[in-house]
Design a protein around this motif. Structure first.
Motif, PDB file in Angstrom:
ATOM      1  N   SER A 149       1.037  -1.432  -0.173  1.00  0.00           N
ATOM      2  CA  SER A 149      -0.001  -0.039  -0.004  1.00  0.00           C
ATOM      3  C   SER A 149       0.959   1.202   0.074  1.00  0.00           C
ATOM      4  CB  SER A 149      -1.071   0.206   1.167  1.00  0.00           C
ATOM      5  OG  SER A 149      -0.115   0.090   2.474  1.00  0.00           O
ATOM      6  N   ASN A 150       0.093   2.302  -0.263  1.00  0.00           N
ATOM      7  CA  ASN A 150       0.961   3.667  -0.308  1.00  0.00           C
ATOM      8  C   ASN A 150       1.291   3.919   1.276  1.00  0.00           C
ATOM      9  OD1 ASN A 150       0.602   6.954  -0.111  1.00  0.00           O
ATOM     10  ND2 ASN A 150       1.247   6.253  -2.404  1.00  0.00           N
ATOM     11  N   VAL A 151       2.653   4.470   1.025  1.00  0.00           N
ATOM     12  CA  VAL A 151       2.854   4.730   2.426  1.00  0.00           C
ATOM     13  C   VAL A 151       2.601   6.204   3.046  1.00  0.00           C
ATOM     14  CG1 VAL A 151       5.032   5.644   3.538  1.00  0.00           C
ATOM     15  CG2 VAL A 151       5.396   3.834   1.935  1.00  0.00           C
ATOM     16  N   MET A 152       2.107   7.103   2.358  1.00  0.00           N
ATOM     17  CA  MET A 152       1.653   8.167   2.884  1.00  0.00           C
ATOM     18  C   MET A 152       0.024   7.936   3.128  1.00  0.00           C
ATOM     19  SD  MET A 152       3.855  10.702   2.968  1.00  0.00           S
ATOM     20  CE  MET A 152       2.577  11.797   3.533  1.00  0.00           C
ATOM     21  N   PHE A 153      -0.444   7.084   2.369  1.00  0.00           N
ATOM     22  CA  PHE A 153      -1.884   6.601   2.876  1.00  0.00           C
ATOM     23  C   PHE A 153      -1.757   6.061   4.347  1.00  0.00           C
ATOM     24  CE2 PHE A 153      -4.828   3.185   3.123  1.00  0.00           C
ATOM     25  CZ  PHE A 153      -6.086   3.888   3.246  1.00  0.00           C
ATOM     26  N   GLU A 154      -0.999   5.134   4.231  1.00  0.00           N
ATOM     27  CA  GLU A 154      -0.928   4.398   5.684  1.00  0.00           C
ATOM     28  C   GLU A 154      -0.618   5.456   6.959  1.00  0.00           C
ATOM     29  OE1 GLU A 154      -1.791   1.433   6.295  1.00  0.00           O
ATOM     30  OE2 GLU A 154      -1.874   0.463   4.193  1.00  0.00           O
ATOM     31  N   LEU A 155       0.453   6.367   6.371  1.00  0.00           N
ATOM     32  CA  LEU A 155       0.698   7.429   7.538  1.00  0.00           C
ATOM     33  C   LEU A 155      -0.526   8.122   7.941  1.00  0.00           C
ATOM     34  CD1 LEU A 155       3.170   8.446   9.208  1.00  0.00           C
ATOM     35  CD2 LEU A 155       3.447  10.117   7.376  1.00  0.00           C
ATOM     36  N   THR A 156      -1.236   8.630   6.983  1.00  0.00           N
ATOM     37  CA  THR A 156      -2.366   9.442   7.175  1.00  0.00           C
ATOM     38  C   THR A 156      -3.442   8.452   7.961  1.00  0.00           C
ATOM     39  OG1 THR A 156      -2.218  10.533   5.073  1.00  0.00           O
ATOM     40  CG2 THR A 156      -4.279  10.356   6.253  1.00  0.00           C
ATOM     41  N   ARG A 157      -3.575   7.029   7.900  1.00  0.00           N
ATOM     42  CA  ARG A 157      -4.426   6.382   8.491  1.00  0.00           C
ATOM     43  C   ARG A 157      -3.903   6.225   9.894  1.00  0.00           C
ATOM     44  NH1 ARG A 157      -5.144   0.518   8.982  1.00  0.00           N
ATOM     45  NH2 ARG A 157      -3.359   0.207   7.886  1.00  0.00           N
ATOM     46  N   ARG A 158      -2.670   6.474  10.285  1.00  0.00           N
ATOM     47  CA  ARG A 158      -1.830   6.179  11.788  1.00  0.00           C
ATOM     48  C   ARG A 158      -2.052   7.492  12.539  1.00  0.00           C
ATOM     49  NH1 ARG A 158      -2.012   2.041   9.865  1.00  0.00           N
ATOM     50  NH2 ARG A 158      -0.488   0.349  10.152  1.00  0.00           N
ATOM     51  N   LEU A 159      -2.586   8.638  11.681  1.00  0.00           N
ATOM     52  CA  LEU A 159      -2.845   9.925  12.606  1.00  0.00           C
ATOM     53  C   LEU A 159      -3.802  10.098  13.710  1.00  0.00           C
ATOM     54  CD1 LEU A 159      -2.271  12.503   9.614  1.00  0.00           C
ATOM     55  CD2 LEU A 159      -0.752  12.002  11.298  1.00  0.00           C
ATOM     56  N   PRO A 160      -5.017   9.324  13.450  1.00  0.00           N
ATOM     57  CA  PRO A 160      -5.830   9.177  14.656  1.00  0.00           C
ATOM     58  C   PRO A 160      -5.204   8.413  15.906  1.00  0.00           C
ATOM     59  CG  PRO A 160      -7.117   8.694  12.684  1.00  0.00           C
ATOM     60  CD  PRO A 160      -5.343   8.673  12.336  1.00  0.00           C
ATOM     61  N   GLY A 161      -4.556   7.516  15.784  1.00  0.00           N
ATOM     62  CA  GLY A 161      -4.048   6.781  16.902  1.00  0.00           C
ATOM     63  C   GLY A 161      -2.911   7.345  17.479  1.00  0.00           C
ATOM     64  N   ALA A 162      -2.087   8.037  16.602  1.00  0.00           N
ATOM     65  CA  ALA A 162      -1.058   9.027  16.996  1.00  0.00           C
ATOM     66  C   ALA A 162      -1.515  10.243  18.008  1.00  0.00           C
ATOM     67  CB  ALA A 162      -0.196   9.481  16.025  1.00  0.00           C
ATOM     68  N   ALA A 163      -2.700  10.883  17.482  1.00  0.00           N
ATOM     69  CA  ALA A 163      -3.345  11.798  18.390  1.00  0.00           C
ATOM     70  C   ALA A 163      -3.875  11.419  19.679  1.00  0.00           C
ATOM     71  CB  ALA A 163      -4.575  12.231  17.499  1.00  0.00           C
ATOM     72  N   VAL A 164      -4.378   9.881  19.680  1.00  0.00           N
ATOM     73  CA  VAL A 164      -4.825   9.335  20.871  1.00  0.00           C
ATOM     74  C   VAL A 164      -3.726   9.142  22.094  1.00  0.00           C
ATOM     75  CG1 VAL A 164      -5.861   7.256  22.081  1.00  0.00           C
ATOM     76  CG2 VAL A 164      -6.920   8.434  19.888  1.00  0.00           C
ATOM     77  N   ILE A 165      -2.715   8.788  21.335  1.00  0.00           N
ATOM     78  CA  ILE A 165      -1.373   8.735  22.295  1.00  0.00           C
ATOM     79  C   ILE A 165      -0.967  10.047  22.780  1.00  0.00           C
ATOM     80  CG2 ILE A 165       0.939   7.606  22.315  1.00  0.00           C
ATOM     81  CD1 ILE A 165      -1.283   5.757  22.229  1.00  0.00           C
ATOM     82  N   ALA A 166      -0.869  10.852  22.098  1.00  0.00           N
ATOM     83  CA  ALA A 166      -0.397  12.164  22.094  1.00  0.00           C
ATOM     84  C   ALA A 166      -1.434  12.631  23.337  1.00  0.00           C
ATOM     85  CB  ALA A 166      -0.251  13.224  21.032  1.00  0.00           C
ATOM     86  N   GLY A 167      -2.510  12.462  23.274  1.00  0.00           N
ATOM     87  CA  GLY A 167      -3.449  13.063  24.405  1.00  0.00           C
ATOM     88  C   GLY A 167      -3.161  12.161  25.667  1.00  0.00           C
ATOM     89  N   MET A 168      -3.033  11.041  25.417  1.00  0.00           N
ATOM     90  CA  MET A 168      -2.740  10.390  26.718  1.00  0.00           C
ATOM     91  C   MET A 168      -1.543  10.659  27.463  1.00  0.00           C
ATOM     92  SD  MET A 168      -3.972   6.439  25.456  1.00  0.00           S
ATOM     93  CE  MET A 168      -3.503   5.573  26.971  1.00  0.00           C
ATOM     94  N   LEU A 169      -0.347  10.879  26.599  1.00  0.00           N
ATOM     95  CA  LEU A 169       0.797  11.571  27.024  1.00  0.00           C
ATOM     96  C   LEU A 169       0.564  12.953  27.941  1.00  0.00           C
ATOM     97  CD1 LEU A 169       3.321  10.740  24.414  1.00  0.00           C
ATOM     98  CD2 LEU A 169       3.108   9.473  26.646  1.00  0.00           C
ATOM     99  N   ALA A 170      -0.327  13.664  27.339  1.00  0.00           N
ATOM    100  CA  ALA A 170      -0.576  14.987  27.854  1.00  0.00           C
ATOM    101  C   ALA A 170      -1.360  14.824  29.113  1.00  0.00           C
ATOM    102  CB  ALA A 170      -1.567  15.857  26.677  1.00  0.00           C
ATOM    103  N   LEU A 171      -2.344  13.912  29.048  1.00  0.00           N
ATOM    104  CA  LEU A 171      -3.019  13.582  30.249  1.00  0.00           C
ATOM    105  C   LEU A 171      -2.216  13.136  31.565  1.00  0.00           C
ATOM    106  CD1 LEU A 171      -5.775  13.485  31.917  1.00  0.00           C
ATOM    107  CD2 LEU A 171      -5.932  11.193  30.854  1.00  0.00           C
ATOM    108  N   SER A 172      -1.187  12.390  31.020  1.00  0.00           N
ATOM    109  CA  SER A 172      -0.151  11.999  31.937  1.00  0.00           C
ATOM    110  C   SER A 172       0.610  13.046  32.697  1.00  0.00           C
ATOM    111  CB  SER A 172       0.864  10.663  31.424  1.00  0.00           C
ATOM    112  OG  SER A 172       1.920  10.504  32.259  1.00  0.00           O
ATOM    113  N   TRP A 173       1.123  13.763  31.785  1.00  0.00           N
ATOM    114  CA  TRP A 173       1.855  15.042  32.410  1.00  0.00           C
ATOM    115  C   TRP A 173       1.087  15.880  33.233  1.00  0.00           C
ATOM    116  CZ3 TRP A 173       0.825  20.632  31.977  1.00  0.00           C
ATOM    117  CH2 TRP A 173       1.948  20.999  32.061  1.00  0.00           C
ATOM    118  N   ILE A 174      -0.492  16.082  33.046  1.00  0.00           N
ATOM    119  CA  ILE A 174      -1.505  16.816  33.779  1.00  0.00           C
ATOM    120  C   ILE A 174      -1.509  16.085  35.214  1.00  0.00           C
ATOM    121  CG2 ILE A 174      -3.752  17.553  34.143  1.00  0.00           C
ATOM    122  CD1 ILE A 174      -3.811  17.947  30.829  1.00  0.00           C
TER     123      ILE A 174
END
Length: 228
Positions: free
Chosen positions: A98-123
């Motif tokens: 599959s196209n790498v950029m398509f796969e990377l775009t598909r990973r953005l929601p998961g990355a955003a969730v992990i980033a949010g969890m890390l922000a919550l961890s800091w809080i």
């Protein structure tokens, strides 16, 4: 101060056994969800397909969060998230073409969730520190508890857990640095990840040490001589 579940998920690193159990639970839950969803949609898929999907799309994010949680800076945490997102995308590209950029775009929601969890961890870490200060538990700039309030200390990645009469308090310090700090106050290391107050030791049978409150620990072989 925090419920044990919140503390364990967002602040304290999971042990290897806990990480494995969490990964298996998430994989099975995701697999059964995929099986039910595809069956109701009229295109049932084998359970093994759901297991493979979870293994490629969910478990890596769990590992990513655990690794990032142990890191000390925002920059390195989000760098870890980026590395995982790119790595998962490249793996999908190699496996399915599959196209790498398509796969990377598909990973953005998961990355955003992990980033949010890390922000919550800091809080939550800030919340714990501020609550400790509000309760006047701070005695020096080095420890969030009075030394007399500490019964034993357990390593937790880049942190240590200070155990006393209440809930454990997480403090950013290595177990070796804590040993140096507490060695003059009757604390002794009995394992690579545990310090105890010598006067609180009740019994030593074989390689099991028992404290006055009933808490037990396994003694590391390299520390037995110093303990005796």
């Amino acid at each position: 101060m925090l419920s044990d579940s919140l503390d364990r998920i967002f602040i304290r690193p999971l042990t290897a056994a806990q990480l494995l159990l969490t990964a298996v639970t998430l994989t099975l839950a995701s697999s059964f969800y995929c099986l039910i969803y595809t069956t109701l949609a009229g295109r049932g898929e084998p359970l093994v397909d759901g297991i493979v999907w979870a293994g490629l799309n969910i478990v890596p994010w769990l590992i990513c969060f655990e690794i990032a949680k142990r890191s000390g800076s925002w920059f390195s945490q989000f760098g870890i998230v980026l590395v995982f997102a790119v790595g998962m995308s490249l793996l999908d590209h190699l496996m399915s073409g599959s196209n790498v950029m398509f796969e990377l775009t598909r990973r953005l929601p998961g990355a955003a969730v992990i980033a949010g969890m890390l922000a919550l961890s800091w809080i939550l870490r800030r919340f714990v520190s501020e609550r400790a200060a509000d309760k006047k538990l701070v005695s020096t700039d080095e420890l969030p508890l009075l030394i007399d309030q500490i019964g034993w200390v357990v390593a937790a990645g880049n942190y240590v857990e200070l155990h006393g009469s209440g809930a454990p308090i997480l403090h950013r310090m290595s177990i070796s640095a804590m040993e140096r700090l507490l060695s003059a106050h009757d604390f002794i290391r009995i394992h690579r990840s545990v310090l105890v107050r010598r006067q609180n030791i009740k019994d030593l049978t074989g390689n099991i040490l028992t404290l006055n409150n009933g808490q037990t620990f396994k003694i590391g072989n390299r520390y037995r001589l110093a303990l005796q």
